[in-house]
Design a protein around this motif. Structure first.
Motif, PDB file in Angstrom:
ATOM      1  N   ALA A  85       0.844  -1.208   0.000  1.00 37.79           N
ATOM      2  CA  ALA A  85       0.000   0.000   0.000  1.00 37.79           C
ATOM      3  C   ALA A  85       0.875   1.254   0.000  1.00 37.79           C
ATOM      4  N   PHE A  86       1.968   1.207   0.760  1.00 36.20           N
ATOM      5  CA  PHE A  86       2.903   2.337   0.781  1.00 36.20           C
ATOM      6  C   PHE A  86       3.501   2.546  -0.599  1.00 36.20           C
ATOM      7  N   ARG A  87       3.944   1.476  -1.222  1.00 37.07           N
ATOM      8  CA  ARG A  87       4.565   1.588  -2.540  1.00 37.07           C
ATOM      9  C   ARG A  87       3.584   2.107  -3.578  1.00 37.07           C
ATOM     10  N   ASP A  88       2.363   1.599  -3.541  1.00 43.84           N
ATOM     11  CA  ASP A  88       1.349   2.057  -4.496  1.00 43.84           C
ATOM     12  C   ASP A  88       1.017   3.533  -4.296  1.00 43.84           C
ATOM     13  N   ARG A  89       0.878   3.932  -3.041  1.00 48.25           N
ATOM     14  CA  ARG A  89       0.532   5.325  -2.759  1.00 48.25           C
ATOM     15  C   ARG A  89       1.649   6.274  -3.172  1.00 48.25           C
ATOM     16  N   ALA A  90       2.896   5.909  -2.890  1.00 49.29           N
ATOM     17  CA  ALA A  90       4.033   6.747  -3.272  1.00 49.29           C
ATOM     18  C   ALA A  90       4.174   6.816  -4.794  1.00 49.29           C
ATOM     19  N   ALA A  91       3.987   5.700  -5.482  1.00 45.55           N
ATOM     20  CA  ALA A  91       4.105   5.681  -6.941  1.00 45.55           C
ATOM     21  C   ALA A  91       2.976   6.475  -7.590  1.00 45.55           C
ATOM     22  N   THR A  92       1.768   6.361  -7.061  1.00 41.14           N
ATOM     23  CA  THR A  92       0.629   7.111  -7.607  1.00 41.14           C
ATOM     24  C   THR A  92       0.823   8.602  -7.401  1.00 41.14           C
ATOM     25  N   PHE A  93       1.289   8.983  -6.227  1.00 41.24           N
ATOM     26  CA  PHE A  93       1.522  10.404  -5.968  1.00 41.24           C
ATOM     27  C   PHE A  93       2.642  10.941  -6.853  1.00 41.24           C
ATOM     28  N   ALA A  94       3.683  10.134  -7.081  1.00 45.01           N
ATOM     29  CA  ALA A  94       4.789  10.553  -7.957  1.00 45.01           C
ATOM     30  C   ALA A  94       4.276  10.773  -9.383  1.00 45.01           C
ATOM     31  N   ALA A  95       3.419   9.897  -9.861  1.00 45.05           N
ATOM     32  CA  ALA A  95       2.867  10.058 -11.209  1.00 45.05           C
ATOM     33  C   ALA A  95       2.019  11.323 -11.296  1.00 45.05           C
ATOM     34  N   GLY A  96       1.248  11.597 -10.270  1.00 44.41           N
ATOM     35  CA  GLY A  96       0.445  12.818 -10.253  1.00 44.41           C
ATOM     36  C   GLY A  96       1.312  14.069 -10.227  1.00 44.41           C
ATOM     37  N   LEU A  97       2.414  14.008  -9.500  1.00 45.85           N
ATOM     38  CA  LEU A  97       3.331  15.150  -9.466  1.00 45.85           C
ATOM     39  C   LEU A  97       3.966  15.391 -10.835  1.00 45.85           C
ATOM     40  N   MET A  98       4.255  14.313 -11.557  1.00 46.24           N
ATOM     41  CA  MET A  98       4.827  14.471 -12.902  1.00 46.24           C
ATOM     42  C   MET A  98       3.866  15.248 -13.796  1.00 46.24           C
ATOM     43  N   VAL A  99       2.590  14.913 -13.715  1.00 46.40           N
ATOM     44  CA  VAL A  99       1.589  15.620 -14.522  1.00 46.40           C
ATOM     45  C   VAL A  99       1.497  17.075 -14.084  1.00 46.40           C
ATOM     46  N   GLN A 100       1.498  17.307 -12.773  1.00 46.55           N
ATOM     47  CA  GLN A 100       1.393  18.669 -12.260  1.00 46.55           C
ATOM     48  C   GLN A 100       2.628  19.507 -12.584  1.00 46.55           C
ATOM     49  N   ALA A 101       3.750  18.874 -12.813  1.00 47.80           N
ATOM     50  CA  ALA A 101       4.957  19.612 -13.174  1.00 47.80           C
ATOM     51  C   ALA A 101       4.954  20.012 -14.643  1.00 47.80           C
ATOM     52  N   VAL A 102       4.278  19.235 -15.488  1.00 50.34           N
ATOM     53  CA  VAL A 102       4.380  19.446 -16.936  1.00 50.34           C
ATOM     54  C   VAL A 102       3.280  20.341 -17.501  1.00 50.34           C
ATOM     55  N   TRP A 103       2.035  20.185 -17.063  1.00 47.33           N
ATOM     56  CA  TRP A 103       0.946  20.901 -17.751  1.00 47.33           C
ATOM     57  C   TRP A 103       1.076  22.420 -17.691  1.00 47.33           C
ATOM     58  N   PRO A 104       1.527  23.034 -16.578  1.00 44.45           N
ATOM     59  CA  PRO A 104       1.678  24.495 -16.611  1.00 44.45           C
ATOM     60  C   PRO A 104       2.738  24.949 -17.618  1.00 44.45           C
ATOM     61  N   LEU A 105       3.772  24.143 -17.786  1.00 40.56           N
ATOM     62  CA  LEU A 105       4.812  24.495 -18.756  1.00 40.56           C
ATOM     63  C   LEU A 105       4.266  24.466 -20.178  1.00 40.56           C
ATOM     64  N   LEU A 106       3.388  23.514 -20.460  1.00 41.23           N
ATOM     65  CA  LEU A 106       2.789  23.451 -21.791  1.00 41.23           C
ATOM     66  C   LEU A 106       1.881  24.652 -22.049  1.00 41.23           C
ATOM     67  N   VAL A 107       1.150  25.073 -21.040  1.00 49.92           N
ATOM     68  CA  VAL A 107       0.286  26.251 -21.186  1.00 49.92           C
ATOM     69  C   VAL A 107       1.129  27.505 -21.398  1.00 49.92           C
ATOM     70  N   ILE A 108       2.212  27.631 -20.652  1.00 53.22           N
ATOM     71  CA  ILE A 108       3.093  28.793 -20.812  1.00 53.22           C
ATOM     72  C   ILE A 108       3.718  28.790 -22.208  1.00 53.22           C
ATOM     73  N   ASP A 157       3.094  10.602   4.649  1.00 51.09           N
ATOM     74  CA  ASP A 157       2.049  11.627   4.736  1.00 51.09           C
ATOM     75  C   ASP A 157       2.633  13.023   4.927  1.00 51.09           C
ATOM     76  N   GLU A 158       3.668  13.144   5.731  1.00 52.24           N
ATOM     77  CA  GLU A 158       4.305  14.448   5.938  1.00 52.24           C
ATOM     78  C   GLU A 158       4.990  14.927   4.666  1.00 52.24           C
ATOM     79  N   ARG A 159       5.594  14.009   3.945  1.00 52.76           N
ATOM     80  CA  ARG A 159       6.253  14.376   2.686  1.00 52.76           C
ATOM     81  C   ARG A 159       5.224  14.768   1.626  1.00 52.76           C
ATOM     82  N   ILE A 160       4.108  14.078   1.599  1.00 55.77           N
ATOM     83  CA  ILE A 160       3.036  14.430   0.662  1.00 55.77           C
ATOM     84  C   ILE A 160       2.482  15.808   0.988  1.00 55.77           C
ATOM     85  N   ALA A 161       2.331  16.109   2.268  1.00 53.96           N
ATOM     86  CA  ALA A 161       1.844  17.437   2.667  1.00 53.96           C
ATOM     87  C   ALA A 161       2.802  18.532   2.209  1.00 53.96           C
ATOM     88  N   GLY A 162       4.107  18.294   2.311  1.00 49.12           N
ATOM     89  CA  GLY A 162       5.080  19.270   1.845  1.00 49.12           C
ATOM     90  C   GLY A 162       5.017  19.475   0.339  1.00 49.12           C
TER      91      GLY A 162
END
Length: 144
Positions: free
Chosen positions: A5-28, A114-119
């Motif tokens: 569950a830890f591995r899945d949650r960390a991997a899912t959050f990492a994938a979401g962060l990748m998307v959040q890092a890229v889409w604003p750059l494409l709009v700019i 959880d603390e790292r995700i909050a940051g």
């Protein structure tokens, strides 16, 4: 938290962060490509307000670029965490990488997932604030 569950949650959050890092750059990038077209139509009516708005838009675009870089780095750290068997081992590996890069000293106690995700979410909020500033300044500069 169970290991899988830890591995899945960390991997899912990492994938979401990748998307959040890229889409604003494409709009700019799309806005920058559209700038000459807008500039040709608004050339004679340029005002000090529109020049200031372009400056604010450019500054906030640079801030978004910086935040996106940090978010991408966080995503890679979350992927590193997900590659380990336990949360403690993954957090220790991230702390070790940050210490070796001389970005942070090794902490006395490792932070939980959880603390790292909050940051990372606080960083996302800063990026979104800069993006809203970019969008508002771009609209002001384009239509004034």
């Amino acid at each position: 938290m169970k290991n899988q569950a830890f591995r899945d949650r960390a991997a899912t959050f990492a994938a979401g962060l990748m998307v959040q890092a890229v889409w604003p750059l494409l709009v700019i990038a799309a806005c920058v490509l559209a700038t000459p077209v807008i500039g040709l139509t608004a050339g004679p009516r340029a005002t000090p307000l529109s020049a200031g708005a372009w400056f604010v838009a450019a500054a906030s675009a640079l801030a978004i670029l910086a935040f996106s870089t940090l978010i991408l780095f966080d995503a890679l750290l979350f992927r590193l965490m997900a590659s380990h068997d336990s949360e403690a081992a993954g957090a220790g590996a991230v702390d070790d990488v940050l210490a070796r890069m001389r970005l942070k000293p090794i902490p006395a106690a490792t932070r939980s997932l959880d603390e790292r995700i909050a940051g990372a979410r606080r960083l996302l909020m800063k990026q979104r604030t800069a993006f809203c500033l970019f969008a508002a300044a771009s609209l002001v500069a384009a239509f004034i």
